[in-house]
Design a protein around this motif. Structure first.
Motif, short mmCIF file in Angstrom:
data_model
loop_
_atom_site.label_atom_id
_atom_site.label_comp_id
_atom_site.label_asym_id
_atom_site.label_seq_id
_atom_site.Cartn_x
_atom_site.Cartn_y
_atom_site.Cartn_z
N GLN A 27 13.90 25.34 3.13
CA GLN A 27 13.07 25.07 1.67
C GLN A 27 13.88 24.19 0.97
O GLN A 27 13.41 23.63 -0.05
N GLU A 28 15.21 24.19 1.32
CA GLU A 28 15.97 23.12 0.26
C GLU A 28 16.16 21.74 0.72
O GLU A 28 16.57 20.93 -0.07
N TYR A 29 15.32 21.31 1.67
CA TYR A 29 14.86 19.80 2.02
C TYR A 29 13.89 19.35 1.11
O TYR A 29 13.56 18.15 1.30
#
Length: 498
Positions: A120-122
């Motif tokens: 999700q952090e991309y």
């Protein structure tokens, strides 16, 4: 006409294989969109372990420390009979690959949730559509169009990408759409897998135990986060209908000395073991990875891990092809490298199964086999006497500014040549150096910690591991791939592999 793409790569399936593919692509600078049929994480714990090779992949992706908080070191494995006779025991050695342990126990839902959180952090580089059931995969000379249906609304979506990866499991829709055949067999024995919550400690709970017996062999394994699992075969006259609830399952555990004082049954399910592999892992721009490409019995703890290694291998190659760093022909090395490795772990799992069921009590399979490639983008012979195809060990190292870190953190994520107390570029012909320069390779001299560094492109072997490793094999220099496998040595020639 200019092509319009939703992402560089479409990934069908977002289990462990799909997540690692997505993370590898995103980390290497290309975009991915994943299509996952289920809305929520699969709740059952299927895989039970990861080892230091997999942890090194996590390290490359920058997630090893956060994953390590969700898993626990595995101390030992043993094979015993019901009368207590120990057939075989393997104490886990220390890792040479930079991990804190050689192997770890996991609880797959917890670890997988952490992998998805990392994805999700991309942001925009990595998009995931949950509840997307893939109904069609069509490719042409320029890309792949994936058609999916929203399982909640029934809405149809088309996703256009340059390539597609099928990471959608044993019943892979991608494999069917690509007209790949799954060859092999399915075992005729049904196993009940019993997942439990631990209520108290018992002796040797942390030793992975295989109860060896021709009639009722059992896998007895600690999972992380206070979970424990037993895998028990049903007898020929039994069916899953005989075990509708935990009440019917309890006698199986009580026969092993397990009581309600020890555990609470969390869930149970039934499985059969498959030994199967697709006839090809690629059709044009569509690739298969993980269970979509191969299925193996669970005895080697390698099914999920083999899929994640597929995804990492394919991911870094696809990314470099898409960014123009490597030619498209590099994609031919994916199956060439990964198929033999999957076949090795499948054979290992089958051999271990024969030990567990007492069909073979004389074989001692290689449980601590180091990471190795048997074929692919390599130059020179592979095998026990060669470093070609081996993963380089990962000790602590230093750089010329005094920084101390794990080796991979200093090497970076590209191609690197290392020399034993010498600049490896000095061992190359002009033509050989031009080949490595075209791959943007670095050239580093590895100095002993008892000497001064002499220039900017050097490392110090702080743990006295790298230089003895090279010298034990009569090697002065090695060429490393981005995945830290040795592609070539001066013994077999340092020219760029074909």
């Amino acid at each position: 006409m200019t092509q319009s793409y939703d992402a560089d790569v479409a990934i069908v399936g977002f289990g462990p294989t799909g997540v690692i593919a997505a993370l590898t692509l995103a980390k290497n600078g290309v975009s991915a969109v994943a299509l996952e049929r289920d809305q929520d994480l699969y709740p059952r714990a299927r895989a039970v372990t990861v080892d230091d090779w997999t942890m090194r992949i996590f390290q490359d992706l920058g997630i090893d420390e956060r994953i390590e908080k969700k898993i626990e070191p595995q101390r030992a494995l043993r094979w015993i009979t019901y009368d207590g006779t120990e057939i075989m025991r393997v104490d886990r050695p220390l890792s040479s690959l930079g991990a804190k342990a050689r192997a770890y126990n996991i609880y797959q839902p917890t670890m997988e949730a952490e992998l998805r959180a990392a994805a999700q952090e991309y942001g925009r580089r990595l998009t995931v559509h949950y509840g997307a059931r893939v109904t069609g995969i069509d490719q042409d000379a320029d890309g792949v169009t994936v058609t999916s249906t929203d399982t909640t609304t029934g809405e149809t979506r088309t996703t256009r990408a340059r390539y597609a990866i099928g990471a959608d499991g044993g019943s892979s829709a991608t494999r069917s759409a690509a007209h790949c055949r799954l060859l092999g067999d399915t075992g005729d024995v049904t196993w009940v897998v019993i997942d439990c919550r631990v209520k108290r400690w018992w002796p040797d709970r942390d030793v992975l135990t295989f109860w060896s017996d021709p009639q009722r062999p059992v896998v007895d394994i600690a999972l992380s986060a206070g979970n424990h699992r037993w895998e028990i075969p049903l007898k020929p006259a039994e069916t899953p209908a005989d075990y509708p609830t935990a009440a019917e399952v309890w006698p199986l555990l009580e026969a092993l000395g397990v009581t309600p004082d020890d555990v609470e049954i969390h869930q149970h399910a039934f499985y059969q073991h498959h030994t199967r592999m697709a006839d090809t892992w690629r059709r044009g721009r569509v690739f298969l990875a993980g269970d979509a490409a191969h299925l193996m019995p669970p005895w080697a703890g390698a099914g999920m891990q083999t899929g994640m290694r597929d995804a990492h291998d394919l991911g870094w190659k696809l990314a470099r092809v898409l960014t123009g760093e490597l030619p498209e022909s590099w994609l031919d090395t994916y199956e060439a490298e990964r198929r033999p490795n999957a076949a090795f772990y499948t054979r290992l799992a089958v051999d271990l199964g024969r030990v567990i069921t007492q069909q073979d009590t004389d074989t001692h399979p290689p449980l601590n086999a180091p990471p190795a490639l048997q074929a692919g983008w390599l130059r020179g012979p592979v095998g026990d006497t060669s470093l070609v195809g081996r993963m380089i060990p990962q000790p602590s190292a230093g750089d010329t500014t005094g920084r101390m870190a794990r080796l991979d953190d200093l090497l970076g994520s590209g191609f690197v040549l290392l020399g034993d107390d010498t600049d490896p570029a000095d061992l190359l012909t002009a033509q050989e150096k031009a080949g490595w320069d075209a791959l943007n390779a670095r050239y580093l001299a590895v100095r002993p910690k008892t000497a001064h560094t002499r220039g900017p492109d050097e490392l110090v072997d702080l743990d006295d591991v790298l230089l003895p490793w090279l010298r034990d094999h009569g090697v002065r220099a090695v060429a490393l791939r981005p995945d830290k496998f040795v592609a070539a040595t001066d013994v077999s020639g340092l020219a760029v592999p074909a």
